[in-house]
Motif scaffolding. Structure first.
Motif, PDB file in Angstrom:
ATOM      1  N   PRO A 212       5.498 -30.953 -13.142  1.00 34.95           N
ATOM      2  CA  PRO A 212       5.636 -30.706 -11.700  1.00 34.95           C
ATOM      3  C   PRO A 212       7.092 -30.587 -11.275  1.00 34.95           C
ATOM      4  CG  PRO A 212       4.923 -32.956 -12.118  1.00 34.95           C
ATOM      5  CD  PRO A 212       4.835 -32.245 -13.422  1.00 34.95           C
ATOM      6  N   ASP A 213       7.987 -31.250 -12.010  1.00 32.33           N
ATOM      7  CA  ASP A 213       9.411 -31.128 -11.687  1.00 32.33           C
ATOM      8  C   ASP A 213       9.929 -29.740 -12.041  1.00 32.33           C
ATOM      9  OD1 ASP A 213       9.192 -33.770 -11.001  1.00 32.33           O
ATOM     10  OD2 ASP A 213      10.314 -34.540 -12.718  1.00 32.33           O
ATOM     11  N   ALA A 214       9.557 -29.234 -13.207  1.00 29.90           N
ATOM     12  CA  ALA A 214      10.023 -27.913 -13.631  1.00 29.90           C
ATOM     13  C   ALA A 214       9.458 -26.822 -12.732  1.00 29.90           C
ATOM     14  CB  ALA A 214       9.627 -27.660 -15.083  1.00 29.90           C
ATOM     15  N   VAL A 215       8.182 -26.959 -12.320  1.00 33.92           N
ATOM     16  CA  VAL A 215       7.562 -25.962 -11.451  1.00 33.92           C
ATOM     17  C   VAL A 215       8.246 -25.954 -10.089  1.00 33.92           C
ATOM     18  CG1 VAL A 215       5.448 -25.356 -10.228  1.00 33.92           C
ATOM     19  CG2 VAL A 215       5.347 -25.959 -12.650  1.00 33.92           C
ATOM     20  N   ALA A 216       8.458 -27.143  -9.522  1.00 31.10           N
ATOM     21  CA  ALA A 216       9.108 -27.232  -8.209  1.00 31.10           C
ATOM     22  C   ALA A 216      10.546 -26.735  -8.278  1.00 31.10           C
ATOM     23  CB  ALA A 216       9.070 -28.667  -7.702  1.00 31.10           C
ATOM     24  N   ALA A 217      11.247 -27.064  -9.355  1.00 24.82           N
ATOM     25  CA  ALA A 217      12.637 -26.618  -9.501  1.00 24.82           C
ATOM     26  C   ALA A 217      12.702 -25.100  -9.679  1.00 24.82           C
ATOM     27  CB  ALA A 217      13.298 -27.326 -10.678  1.00 24.82           C
ATOM     28  N   SER A 218      11.730 -24.524 -10.356  1.00 24.08           N
ATOM     29  CA  SER A 218      11.695 -23.067 -10.528  1.00 24.08           C
ATOM     30  C   SER A 218      11.516 -22.377  -9.179  1.00 24.08           C
ATOM     31  CB  SER A 218      10.557 -22.671 -11.468  1.00 24.08           C
ATOM     32  OG  SER A 218      10.753 -23.208 -12.758  1.00 24.08           O
ATOM     33  N   LYS A 219      10.616 -22.921  -8.366  1.00 24.37           N
ATOM     34  CA  LYS A 219      10.399 -22.344  -7.033  1.00 24.37           C
ATOM     35  C   LYS A 219      11.667 -22.427  -6.206  1.00 24.37           C
ATOM     36  CE  LYS A 219       7.654 -22.888  -2.804  1.00 24.37           C
ATOM     37  NZ  LYS A 219       6.357 -23.302  -2.228  1.00 24.37           N
ATOM     38  N   LEU A 220      12.303 -23.589  -6.201  1.00 26.85           N
ATOM     39  CA  LEU A 220      13.512 -23.784  -5.412  1.00 26.85           C
ATOM     40  C   LEU A 220      14.648 -22.899  -5.922  1.00 26.85           C
ATOM     41  CD1 LEU A 220      14.911 -25.301  -3.137  1.00 26.85           C
ATOM     42  CD2 LEU A 220      15.413 -27.148  -4.759  1.00 26.85           C
TER      43      LEU A 220
END
Length: 293
Positions: free
Chosen positions: A234-242
């Motif tokens: 979930p951290d990598a997905v959220a960071a990718s979006k940001l």
């Protein structure tokens, strides 16, 4: 003296007057429904009798849903859809215009806030760390299209009808389309769609780049995709979006700075270590809730 006993006389049955029970007050229809299961939140626009048209309670409910889900670190993916026969037919101009003050409320931008209430219904989904998948069907007009454009992905049926419809009413789009549309299509096409307000179907929307995927069952495909995303950190997905939201139209320096900044925030943290374990020794190790970026 002895009392005289009166002969027994059958009394006629007296009917009690019926008291009318007070009617229960009508239930207010919840404009937005939120259901969360296995980390996937389904957000449903819920005004099906009006094709999910945007009245003031709908504006408030959509923005509250986005703000609430932004804070919920257990939510991994969001699916945004509409109840009934349409995703959203856009602004319910007849209802909203009954009170001219409503337009002031929609366009008022308090303090240092970047967006107003009208823009929030689309723009705030970009600020939600979890990826958002809009599932469109039926009609996706005006404000409805701008809500869908605020999502990260758009899954649609081929026969869904789209339109940047504001010019039909002598207006311009003002629900964050100036930010979201430029990332997807060239400026001449954006001008054409906005100036003509013409309607086009999902197949053409996909060819333009407005839709991510066309499907016979877009909701089922969106759920499959949501589960796939939920299997990632979930951290990598959220960071990718940001990362992409902050760098897509930025200078090289700003884009490269965001890469480094976000990598430092997730490198070596719990979910990054779990990602390594899931690919080596512990494939079923559960993720922790998304960390703040």
């Amino acid at each position: 003296m002895s009392a005289r006993l009166s002969p027994k006389v059958d009394q006629p049955e007296v009917k009690q007057p019926q008291v009318e029970q007070p009617k229960a007050p009508p239930q207010k229809q919840e404009r937005v429904l939120i259901d969360i299961e296995d980390g996937i939140a389904t957000v449903t626009l819920n005004r099906p009798d009006k094709y999910n048209g945007l009245d003031m309670p709908m504006f408030d409910a959509v923005t509250k849903a986005a703000k609430a889900l932004k804070k919920d670190r257990s939510v991994r993916v969001i699916i945004l859809c509409g109840a009934g026969e349409a995703f959203c037919s856009g602004l319910d101009i007849k209802t909203v215009s009954r009170n001219p003050v409503n337009f002031l409320k929609l366009l008022f931008k308090p303090g240092r806030k970047i967006s107003n209430l009208a823009q929030d219904v689309g723009y705030l989904w970009r600020d939600v760390p979890a990826p958002v998948i809009a599932v469109t069907h039926g009609y996706c007009f005006g404000g409805g299209l701008q809500i869908a454009l605020g999502a990260d992905f758009r899954f649609s049926s081929a026969d869904c009808e789209f339109s940047v419809m504001e010019s039909k009413w002598g207006l311009i789009p003002d629900m964050s389309l100036a930010v979201t549309l430029r990332e997807l299509i060239p400026i001449d096409l954006a001008k054409e769609l906005t100036m003509t307000a013409r309607r086009f179907n999902g197949t053409e929307a996909k060819a333009m780049g407005l839709v991510t995927r066309i499907s016979d069952d877009p909701m089922a495909d969106a759920l499959t995709f949501a589960r796939e995303l939920a299997e990632r950190s979930p951290d990598a997905v959220a960071a990718s979006k940001l990362l992409f939201n902050r760098s897509w139209n930025a200078t090289d320096k700003v884009a490269l700075d965001w890469e480094t900044k976000l990598q430092k925030k997730i490198l070596g943290r719990a979910n990054q270590r779990i990602a390594v374990a899931r690919n080596t020794s512990s494939p079923e190790k559960p993720w922790q809730n998304r960390r703040e970026l």
